[in-house]
Design a protein around this motif. Sequence first.
Motif, PDB file in Angstrom:
ATOM      1  N   ARG A  38       0.814  -0.999  -0.046  1.00 56.04           N
ATOM      2  CA  ARG A  38      -0.133   0.187  -0.060  1.00 56.04           C
ATOM      3  C   ARG A  38       1.505   0.977   0.373  1.00 56.04           C
ATOM      4  NH1 ARG A  38      -2.806  -1.490   5.757  1.00 56.04           N
ATOM      5  NH2 ARG A  38      -0.326  -2.465   5.884  1.00 56.04           N
ATOM      6  N   ALA A  52      -1.389  -2.343  -3.798  1.00 58.60           N
ATOM      7  CA  ALA A  52      -2.843  -3.171  -4.029  1.00 58.60           C
ATOM      8  C   ALA A  52      -2.759  -3.033  -2.523  1.00 58.60           C
ATOM      9  CB  ALA A  52      -2.498  -4.068  -4.720  1.00 58.60           C
ATOM     10  N   ASP A  53      -3.963  -2.669  -2.083  1.00 55.22           N
ATOM     11  CA  ASP A  53      -4.724  -2.855  -0.545  1.00 55.22           C
ATOM     12  C   ASP A  53      -4.902  -4.011  -0.868  1.00 55.22           C
ATOM     13  OD1 ASP A  53      -5.732  -3.505   1.968  1.00 55.22           O
ATOM     14  OD2 ASP A  53      -6.707  -1.235   1.822  1.00 55.22           O
ATOM     15  N   THR A  55      -6.630  -6.213   1.534  1.00 56.59           N
ATOM     16  CA  THR A  55      -7.838  -6.939   2.327  1.00 56.59           C
ATOM     17  C   THR A  55      -9.120  -6.292   0.667  1.00 56.59           C
ATOM     18  OG1 THR A  55      -8.453  -4.369   2.933  1.00 56.59           O
ATOM     19  CG2 THR A  55      -7.596  -5.352   4.295  1.00 56.59           C
ATOM     20  N   GLN A  56      -8.665  -5.873  -0.340  1.00 54.76           N
ATOM     21  CA  GLN A  56      -9.730  -6.386  -1.429  1.00 54.76           C
ATOM     22  C   GLN A  56      -9.353  -6.551  -2.175  1.00 54.76           C
ATOM     23  OE1 GLN A  56     -11.660  -2.932  -0.463  1.00 54.76           O
ATOM     24  NE2 GLN A  56     -10.511  -3.481   1.605  1.00 54.76           N
ATOM     25  N   ARG A  57     -10.489  -7.081  -2.604  1.00 54.12           N
ATOM     26  CA  ARG A  57     -10.121  -8.397  -3.524  1.00 54.12           C
ATOM     27  C   ARG A  57     -10.037  -7.739  -4.851  1.00 54.12           C
ATOM     28  NH1 ARG A  57     -15.165 -12.359  -4.099  1.00 54.12           N
ATOM     29  NH2 ARG A  57     -15.182 -12.416  -2.217  1.00 54.12           N
ATOM     30  N   GLU A  58     -10.502  -6.938  -5.291  1.00 58.15           N
ATOM     31  CA  GLU A  58     -10.226  -5.183  -6.724  1.00 58.15           C
ATOM     32  C   GLU A  58      -9.104  -5.318  -6.698  1.00 58.15           C
ATOM     33  OE1 GLU A  58     -12.459  -4.412  -3.777  1.00 58.15           O
ATOM     34  OE2 GLU A  58     -13.817  -6.232  -4.427  1.00 58.15           O
ATOM     35  N   ASP A  59      -8.596  -4.909  -5.630  1.00 51.70           N
ATOM     36  CA  ASP A  59      -6.562  -4.920  -5.557  1.00 51.70           C
ATOM     37  C   ASP A  59      -5.878  -5.765  -6.082  1.00 51.70           C
ATOM     38  OD1 ASP A  59      -8.039  -2.352  -5.055  1.00 51.70           O
ATOM     39  OD2 ASP A  59      -6.234  -1.985  -3.472  1.00 51.70           O
ATOM     40  N   GLU A  94     -11.092  -9.721  11.412  1.00 57.16           N
ATOM     41  CA  GLU A  94     -11.734  -9.818   9.792  1.00 57.16           C
ATOM     42  C   GLU A  94     -10.200  -9.293   9.071  1.00 57.16           C
ATOM     43  OE1 GLU A  94     -14.944  -7.708   9.208  1.00 57.16           O
ATOM     44  OE2 GLU A  94     -15.220  -8.115   7.119  1.00 57.16           O
ATOM     45  N   GLU A  95      -9.352  -8.158   9.659  1.00 52.55           N
ATOM     46  CA  GLU A  95      -8.412  -8.015   8.895  1.00 52.55           C
ATOM     47  C   GLU A  95      -7.326  -8.684   8.583  1.00 52.55           C
ATOM     48  OE1 GLU A  95      -6.713  -4.731   9.899  1.00 52.55           O
ATOM     49  OE2 GLU A  95      -4.878  -4.173   8.466  1.00 52.55           O
ATOM     50  N   ARG A  98      -8.548 -11.325   6.226  1.00 58.08           N
ATOM     51  CA  ARG A  98      -8.416 -11.085   4.595  1.00 58.08           C
ATOM     52  C   ARG A  98      -7.100 -10.970   3.970  1.00 58.08           C
ATOM     53  NH1 ARG A  98     -12.422  -6.465   2.975  1.00 58.08           N
ATOM     54  NH2 ARG A  98     -14.067  -6.849   3.486  1.00 58.08           N
ATOM     55  N   ALA A 103      -6.415 -13.280   1.232  1.00 55.09           N
ATOM     56  CA  ALA A 103      -5.324 -12.498  -0.280  1.00 55.09           C
ATOM     57  C   ALA A 103      -4.395 -13.650   0.050  1.00 55.09           C
ATOM     58  CB  ALA A 103      -4.649 -11.534   0.639  1.00 55.09           C
TER      59      ALA A 103
END
Length: 234
Positions: A38, A52-53, A55-59, A94-95, A98, A103
């Motif tokens: 990040r 990319a983050d 935690t974000q699937r789109e990233d 959760e973090e 993820r 990830a």
Amino acid sequence: MSDAHGPIVLLTGASSGIGRALAVMLVDRGVTVLGVTRRPAALPPGVVPVPADLTQREDILAVFQQLGRINALVNCAGVAYLSRIIDGNPADWEEMWRVNVMALTLCCQLSLRHFPREGGRIVNVSSMSGHRVPPTGGFYAPTKFAVRAVTDALRAELKSAGSPVQVACVSPGFVDTPLLDQYFRGREEVLQKTRESMTMLAPEDVAAAILTILEAPTHVEIGDILLRSSDQRM
Ligand SMILES: NC(=O)c1ccc[n+]([C@@H]2O[C@H](COP(=O)([O-])OP(=O)(O)OC[C@H]3O[C@@H](n4cnc5c(N)ncnc54)[C@H](OP(=O)(O)O)[C@@H]3O)[C@@H](O)[C@H]2O)c1
């Protein structure tokens, strides 16, 4: 790890601690390192930034959409909060889940179509907390047990599919990195006592173990490495 156009390694966690130490060693060897982070400005010199983050699937999907051939994937990014089951904050669980598990697993899956026909290597970073549960470790240990299970499941699936991609897991004990400051937040005196009571592993010690896996001859498959400071009790 090499092929005709030079080896390429996709490395998560390349901005700090173990991943950063590994990135420096790989760049020194002439390897192209694609560093997922990040914080691109925190990457060591010579590493190609891949923002990319995790935690974000789109990233994560975007990372692999832009990606060409790789020879290795090293999943080193991780989060550690001391967040107990009995009273911890579910947002921390959760973090951790993820980044440490989801990830890592998605990166494993998406990487497979980027390896050359002759194969390559995936290295997942677990922990000694993925082998035994520290009494106060809370939800971190379950995520690291999961990393080992994902690694074993993936290895079995790849072998039954006849894939030449090898998968390994590295499980360190205490390593002196910023992750420990995060893990012991609010219990700084415990961290200080731990630091005083032992010579912890350095990030370079763990990076060297990962390098041993990446550089092993193709017919040698290293499945697991456990390493801890000789001062660490368990
Ligand atoms: N230190 C220890 O004692 C120890 C012991 C056993 C296992 N481990 C494991 O070793 C691995 C590396 O840990 P470390 O000690 O080197 O930690 P660290 O110095 O705190 O570095 C953590 C790395 O994870 C990345 N990361 C965290 N959350 C992310 C997110 N949402 N998106 C993208 N990247 C993210 C960070 O990148 P950015 O912040 O730049 O995005 C950073 O590069 C972890 O899996 C950890 O669980 C550590």
